[in-house]
Design an enzyme around this catalytic site. Structure first.
Site, short mmCIF file in Angstrom:
data_model
loop_
_atom_site.label_atom_id
_atom_site.label_comp_id
_atom_site.label_asym_id
_atom_site.label_seq_id
_atom_site.Cartn_x
_atom_site.Cartn_y
_atom_site.Cartn_z
N CYS A 52 11.60 -30.67 13.66
CA CYS A 52 10.23 -30.43 14.10
C CYS A 52 9.61 -31.70 14.70
O CYS A 52 10.10 -32.80 14.51
CB CYS A 52 9.36 -29.91 12.95
N CYS A 54 6.83 -33.24 13.90
CA CYS A 54 6.30 -34.24 12.96
C CYS A 54 7.42 -35.06 12.35
O CYS A 54 7.19 -36.19 11.93
CB CYS A 54 5.39 -33.62 11.91
#
Length: 146
Positions: A52, A54
């Site tokens: 992802c 993040c």
């Protein structure tokens, strides 16, 4: 435009793994590797990696920069959620019943026991330096000076 999704994902995975290895983290890809690593004496920082945004923009940079500190873990390891599923499940089993599975995340072990963790909710939406500060505060409390 025809894009090969698997080729694209393989490139992202290769990059994510290599970032962690370049920072000194050992890849744990099997449950047996997890069990061996989690029995080591001293402190072990576990980074639960992910593909992802993040993870790539916050967690992996924080993992790399946090270890440049006077007190730091004796061992650095990583499991890759969604990729090395059995190894990740084994790591989470070691974290205990109160652990909320999330990725990316960090867990700090001392002599194989969970002493601190940083979940996705403390990574996503935060800047990398605040995650570094959070990790280093854990190092300050649980790790020895190098």
């Amino acid at each position: 435009m025809n894009m090969n999704f698997n080729l694209y994902m393989d490139d992202i995975l290769r990059q994510a793994r290599s970032e962690m290895e370049a920072s000194g983290y050992e890849q744990l890809q099997t449950p047996e590797q997890v069990d061996e690593a989690f029995t080591r004496q001293g402190t072990t920082l576990v980074m639960v990696n992910s593909v992802c945004g993040c993870a790539g923009g916050i967690a992996r940079p924080a993992a790399a920069h946090s270890i440049h500190y006077d007190k730091r873990p004796d061992h650095l390891v990583t499991v890759f959620a969604g990729q090395d599923k059995e190894a990740t499940a084994q790591a989470r089993m070691h974290f205990g019943d109160d652990h909320l599975p999330s990725s990316p995340s960090f867990a700090l072990l001392k002599d194989g026991k969970l002493v601190a963790e940083i979940g996705r909710h403390e990574i996503e939406g935060h800047d990398p330096m605040s995650v570094v500060a959070n990790l280093q505060s854990q190092f300050e409390e649980y790790c020895e000076e190098v």
